[in-house]
Structures are given as structure tokens and as C-alpha cells.
Design a protein around this motif. Structure first.
Motif, PDB file in Angstrom:
ATOM      1  N   GLY A 229       0.892  -1.384  -0.089  1.00 49.60           N
ATOM      2  CA  GLY A 229      -0.003  -0.090   0.075  1.00 49.60           C
ATOM      3  C   GLY A 229       1.055   0.995   0.336  1.00 49.60           C
ATOM      4  N   ASP A 230       0.553   2.075  -0.156  1.00 52.33           N
ATOM      5  CA  ASP A 230       0.685   3.614  -0.606  1.00 52.33           C
ATOM      6  C   ASP A 230       0.692   4.964   1.229  1.00 52.33           C
ATOM      7  OD1 ASP A 230       1.265   3.335  -2.724  1.00 52.33           O
ATOM      8  OD2 ASP A 230      -0.402   4.140  -3.258  1.00 52.33           O
ATOM      9  N   GLN A 231       0.681   3.918   1.565  1.00 51.49           N
ATOM     10  CA  GLN A 231      -0.084   4.596   3.194  1.00 51.49           C
ATOM     11  C   GLN A 231       0.650   4.140   4.052  1.00 51.49           C
ATOM     12  OE1 GLN A 231      -2.947   3.830   1.733  1.00 51.49           O
ATOM     13  NE2 GLN A 231      -3.199   5.657   1.076  1.00 51.49           N
ATOM     14  N   THR A 232       1.576   5.142   5.037  1.00 45.51           N
ATOM     15  CA  THR A 232       2.086   4.458   5.405  1.00 45.51           C
ATOM     16  C   THR A 232       2.281   5.198   7.045  1.00 45.51           C
ATOM     17  OG1 THR A 232       3.736   6.339   4.987  1.00 45.51           O
ATOM     18  CG2 THR A 232       4.248   4.645   4.047  1.00 45.51           C
ATOM     19  N   TRP A 233       3.190   5.239   8.350  1.00 40.68           N
ATOM     20  CA  TRP A 233       3.450   5.479  10.205  1.00 40.68           C
ATOM     21  C   TRP A 233       4.309   5.967   9.413  1.00 40.68           C
ATOM     22  CZ3 TRP A 233       1.068   3.294  14.090  1.00 40.68           C
ATOM     23  CH2 TRP A 233       0.912   1.722  13.694  1.00 40.68           C
ATOM     24  N   ILE A 234       2.546   7.976  10.060  1.00 40.39           N
ATOM     25  CA  ILE A 234       4.016   8.709  10.368  1.00 40.39           C
ATOM     26  C   ILE A 234       3.518   9.136  11.897  1.00 40.39           C
ATOM     27  CG2 ILE A 234       2.462   9.133   7.984  1.00 40.39           C
ATOM     28  CD1 ILE A 234       0.823  10.642   8.876  1.00 40.39           C
ATOM     29  N   ILE A 235       4.141  10.475  12.132  1.00 48.61           N
ATOM     30  CA  ILE A 235       4.003  11.042  13.288  1.00 48.61           C
ATOM     31  C   ILE A 235       2.908  12.364  12.991  1.00 48.61           C
ATOM     32  CG2 ILE A 235       5.084  12.117  15.121  1.00 48.61           C
ATOM     33  CD1 ILE A 235       6.126   9.115  15.132  1.00 48.61           C
TER      34      ILE A 235
END
Length: 584
Positions: free
Chosen positions: A285-291
Motif C-alpha cells: 500500500g501507499d499509506q505509511t506510519w506517520i507522526i
């Protein structure tokens, strides 16, 4: 013109006790008839700006120790005073354009008396300060002693306590901190005031602000980890640290937060500003963990679309030494449909930091994840890890979403430490209202022409009260619980989720009551009101947790609780209630 870069100078404190020195012979001492503490001065700000009258307050003085002065250039027209009561304040003088001239004739370590004659007590962008009104500010100062090292030492603290407002204007010392970015950077850019991010090894973050006129402005930022002393300042809602001089900065140790090193217990990672010693890995997928929102956040939802993802949040290796070890996760979860397939805490004994986790062996650890009804309610989950004692392991949070739906997880912190999980509180009574009103009864006292007020709202899995139908009606309606036996317990607490919109006075129109002797008639029963700690904002339909409501005073027998709704023709609120729970 130099801007006010509130604070700090580095001065080597004398390693001897205070020595008497009368700095201005014409002011050997001040009258002792009207001595103020710094705390008393700060208290005047409750009512706004305050000015010491030259007649009524002509003998008013304050005593204290200078903890930062103008030397070093990072403090402009200001020194900081730690009063004899331990509280602190900035003392600010006028510039030549404002009718002032001389620099303050004080240094770090001086024990002084300051005459408050004509001074204004105010807040400069929420920073409390004494504004000197005299052309020559030193006419108002007498120096009693110098070299008071023991009185001006920094207070050891944490970034969390600083941003909680515990040390405003004081000199503090932080340990295990480092500049988040340092390569090619100096303390300040040219002659501009410059903010640099300082982070702690557990993920806390705060700004270090340096004036372009500081004598160390052009020095390179240190690249290591260590200790830093500074003054705590505030600009509106932004907390800032002001370094007096680079002699207060000792950041030459090995950096933390780069990940991969073997971590000893306790191992605590906050995600307030960075992933720190954790790394992330995107499998699908294109979404990732972010702060985001001071958390580690992961979701497959973008606007109104849902995307398939597999993403990992992975710790550094951990040395599991001790008799008992537990992991504590502070998190918020929403919209998950199956935690067992969508959100897992994983443990590996062979994972290599930074590699693709799907190429290694992982075991899933049982975690009691829960969805919440709003974006403010964070939960804490504790899980035992005793089976891995004596080993080196890696922890990971594995997130999976589908193209049709997905949950959102926000993690504030993950802590691995010695100890056993706190036993979960025993549930005494629970009613979710997910499918019906359960064993609660609806008792209408006044409907004002309506056919009902309380009703089950299947679409929202809650009980809903409203006396509005085209217009508002006079109404009083109760939602009454069955009898609940609290006698086996020494203590009990009640919580529920609720949301309201409209109405005129939500704290009086939507109330909670309890009785130990319900007669079956709400009008003849003797009720006691229970205050609801938290109401929703009234501006949206986001459920909030009520907060804990102590029922320990009622554990001698059976109780009945009731949600009372009232309205008038002038206004009728909508109140929705769900997930009522009483625990030991």
C-alpha cells in the motif's frame, strides 16, 4: 534593532559561598517594610496588568537570585530572578527608543533587592515579567551578595514537565537530550532569531530559541547526546528554552534515537515528535506510519477512500532481563472490525533491524485492543512478556487494512519494563445499548405533547433523548437502571460515553442521579446528584467518555442510577448515551 530574545547567559559560577558586596554605595539597603515575594507579584496577574504606584508602593521591594543576565547576547534587556520563595520571573528594561539607557548591572549568582517603584507587572505573549519604568534601572537595584552558586543551580527536570508549565522562567537542566537535526546547522541563522528542535531519548520535544545576536549564534550545533541547562520561556502557547551560553551545553555523548542498538529495560519510546528508536516498514500500500497529533499514526483511509495496506512499526532489539516483564501501550483505536486480523502486537527473536519483517519469524501477543468513540480518549493496555525473559527480542505493531474498510491507530508511547500487568478492574455492571435499551426503564414525568423523549437509536447503538419535534417542548424524562448490588465491593466507579447538541444549559438539562432506595416513582424517590466530569463540546456528534465517577460511598448495598433529561420551550437538547459500565 535587536528583538527581545528572552534570556540566557552562561557565566561560570564561583565555587565559593556568597560574599558580601555592596554594589551601589548610595543604595546600601532598601526599607524592609513592604517586601514582596515573586509569587505575590505573579499572583497580581490574575487580574491582568498591574502597576506599582510610586506613592502607595514607594517602599515595595522583591528579593531574589539572578539566574540569567544579558551577558552572552541571547538575552536582550532582561535578567531572570529566582525569588526567595523559589518562583521565577523575567525583569525587562526599556531600550533607548522607549526612554531607557543603561544595561542591568547584575550578574548570574547575585543576590539582589529590586525596588518595585513604578514597575508594571504584565505578560509579554504570556511570559510574566516586571517591566522597569525608570530611565536608569540600576537605581532600583541593590546587590547584597555575589557568588551564590548554591542558589542559582539549575533544577533537573524533563521536557514533559517543562511543557506542562512547571518551570516557567526558571533555570533547568535536561539529561539524555540532543538536537533533532544538527548537520550543517548553527545555533542561529545569521542575525535572525532561530528555533532548533531539542528531543529526549524517550521522544519528548521542545524548541531551543537563539538570538542572532548571541555571541555563540554562529557556532555549530553539537551532534551528540547529553545535558543542557537553559531558561524556560514561553511565547503565547509555544514553550522555548533559552541557552545562556555554550558552557551550559554538554552534548557530546553517543546519540540516542537512531535505532538498532540493544535496548535495556526500562525501554520507553514516546512518539510525540519522532519514531526514535523504532523504525517503520511498508509491505503493502501507499499509506505509511506517520507522526501526527504527537502520536505514531497509521490508517488506510484517505478522505473517503479505503486502501489495502500492511505496515509495521518495529522496535530496536530489547534485552529481556528480569523476573517479570510487561509491555504497556498507550493508544487510541477507531473503526477496526477485527483486531485479530487488522492490528497485532508481534514478537520476533531473529529479526534484523531495518529488514523486511516478512522474512523473519514472528509470534502474535494477545492485546486487549478496544475501539473508542472519539479522537481524545486514549487507552492503556498492559501485556505480559515473561515467556521471553532472558532473550533478545524485537516488538512490532503490525497494521493491516482492506480496500473496503480500515481502522485508524494512534500510539502515544510503548514501554517495556520489569513488572506485572495491573489486574483489570472487575466489571460489576455493564450496558452498551448496542441493540436495545437493555434492562433500563424509561420514566416520563412530562412530555409536553410529545409521545416519547428517550428511545433506542439503533443506527448509533445508543439511547437517545430529545424533546424537539418541529419546535422545543417542556419535558422531563428519566432513563433508570435496574438495581445494582455494590455490597460485595469496597469501591466502585462508573463511566459511560455520551454526546449532546443544542439546548441552553447542558449541565442542568442532562444530569446523572443515584439512589439507594428506589421506590419505583422517580418523583418520590430521594435522589443524590452525581456530577458528570466531562461533557462533549456540543458542536459535533463525537462521543466522549464521561470520566470516572466515584461510587465508593454507595457500596453498602443496592443502588439505582438514572439519566435525567429536561427541556423547555426555549430550547431542547439532544443527548445520546451508551457503554455504561461500573467497575470495582
Amino acid at each position: 534593532m535587536k528583538k527581545l530574545a528572552i534570556l540566557l547567559i552562561g557565566v561560570l559560577l564561583v565555587t565559593v559561598s556568597c560574599k558580601k558586596k555592596l554594589d551601589r554605595p548610595d543604595l546600601v539597603e532598601f526599607p524592609e517594610t513592604n517586601v514582596w515575594t515573586v509569587g505575590q507579584i505573579l499572583d497580581t496577574l490574575v487580574l491582568g496588568t498591574f502597576q506599582f504606584d510610586k506613592e502607595w508602593h514607594k517602599d515595595a521591594i522583591v528579593k531574589g537570585y539572578v539566574i540569567a543576565d544579558e551577558t552572552g547576547g541571547n538575552i536582550y534587556r532582561t535578567f531572570y530572578l529566582r525569588g526567595t520563595d523559589g518562583r521565577c520571573i523575567a525583569v525587562y528594561r526599556k531600550g533607548s527608543g522607549d526612554g531607557g539607557s543603561e544595561d542591568f548591572n547584575v550578574k548570574v549568582g547575585d543576590y539582589i533587592g529590586y525596588k518595585l517603584y513604578g514597575s508594571i507587572i504584565s505578560e509579554y505573549s504570556r511570559l510574566p515579567q516586571i517591566q522597569v519604568q525608570e530611565y536608569d534601572p540600576n537605581k532600583l537595584i541593590v546587590i547584597y551578595e555575589r557568588g551564590c552558586e548554591d542558589k542559582v543551580s539549575p533544577v533537573s527536570t524533563t521536557i514533559e514537565d517543562i511543557t506542562a508549565g512547571k518551570h516557567l522562567c526558571d533555570l533547568v537542566k535536561l539529561s539524555d537530550v540532543q538536537f533533532e537535526e544538527y548537520e550543517g546547522l548553527t545555533y542561529a541563522d545569521g542575525q535572525s532569531n532561530t528555533n532548533r528542535n531539542l528531543v529526549s531519548c524517550d521522544g519528548g520535544a521542545v524548541i531551543v530559541r537563539t538570538s542572532g545576536y548571541a555571541n555563540f549564534a554562529a557556532e555549530p550545533l553539537p551532534e551528540g547526546k547529553g545535558t543542557l541547562a537553559s531558561i524556560v520561556s514561553l511565547y503565547n502557547t509555544t514553550w522555548q528554552l533559552l541557552i545562556r551560553n555554550t558552557t551550559d551545553v554538554h552534548l557530546n555523548g553517543q546519540r540516542c534515537g537512531e535505532g538498532g542498538d540493544l535496548m535495556e529495560l526500562p525501554y520507553n519510546q514516546s512518539f510525540a515528535s519522532q519514531f526514535g528508536t523504532y523504525t517503520t516498514y511498508n509491505v503493502l500500500g501507499d499509506q505509511t506510519w506517520i507522526i501526527d497529533f504527537q502520536t505514531a499514526k497509521m490508517t488506510g483511509k484517505v478522505n473517503n477512500d479505503y486502501f489495502a495496506n500492511e505496515d509495521w512499526l518495529i522496535s530496536s532489539p530489547i534485552d529481556m532481563t528480569g523476573d517479570h516483564v510487561k509491555v504497556t501501550i498507550n493508544y487510541l483505536a477507531r473503526y477496526f472490525t477485527s483486531f485479530s486480523t487488522e492490528l497485532n502486537l508481534m514478537v520476533s527473536e531473529d529479526y534484523e533491524y531495518g529488514e523486511d519483517p516478512t522474512n523473519y519469524t514472528w509470534n502474535s501477543i494477545d492485546v486487549a485492543w478496544e475501539n473508542v468513540g472519539d479522537w481524545n480518549t486514549f487507552l492503556t493496555s498492559e501485556t505480559v512478556l515473561d515467556e521471553y525473559i532472558g532473550k533478545h527480542i524485537t516488538l512490532a505493531v503490525k497494521y493491516v487494512s482492506q480496500s473496503g474498510s480500515c481502522g485508524t491507530i494512534e500510539i502515544k508511547s510503548i514501554k517495556v519494563e520489569n513488572g506485572v500487568p495491573t489486574p483489570p478492574a472487575q466489571t460489576i455492571f455493564s450496558e452498551t445499548f448496542a441493540s436495545s435499551q437493555g434492562n433500563f426503564q424509561i420514566v416520563d414525568v412530562e412530555l409536553g405533547g410529545l409521545t416519547y423523549v428517550w428511545a433506542h437509536a439503533a443506527d448509533y447503538s445508543c439511547m437517545k433523548a430529545s424533546a424537539f419535534n418541529q419546535h422545543a417542548y417542556d419535558a422531563e424524562s428519566w432513563l433508570v437502571s435496574p438495581a445494582i448490588d455494590l455490597s460485595p465491593y469496597n469501591s466502585a466507579k462508573l463511566q459511560f460515553e455520551h454526546v449532546y447538541r443544542y439546548g441552553n444549559d447542558h449541565e442542568e438539562e442532562m444530569t446523572l442521579w443515584i439512589t439507594t432506595n428506589y421506590t419505583g416513582d422517580v418523583t418520590t424517590t430521594q435522589w443524590s446528584r452525581l456530577l458528570i466530569p466531562v461533557y462533549s463540546s456540543g458542536s459535533n456528534w463525537t462521543f466522549v467518555n464521561s470520566g470516572e465517577i466515584d461510587l465508593s460511598a454507595y457500596t453498602s448495598g443496592e443502588v439505582t442510577i438514572a439519566f435525567k433529561y429536561t427541556s423547555t420551550t426555549a430550547g431542547a437538547a439532544t443527548w445520546e448515551v451508551k457503554n455504561v459500565i461500573i467497575t470495582e
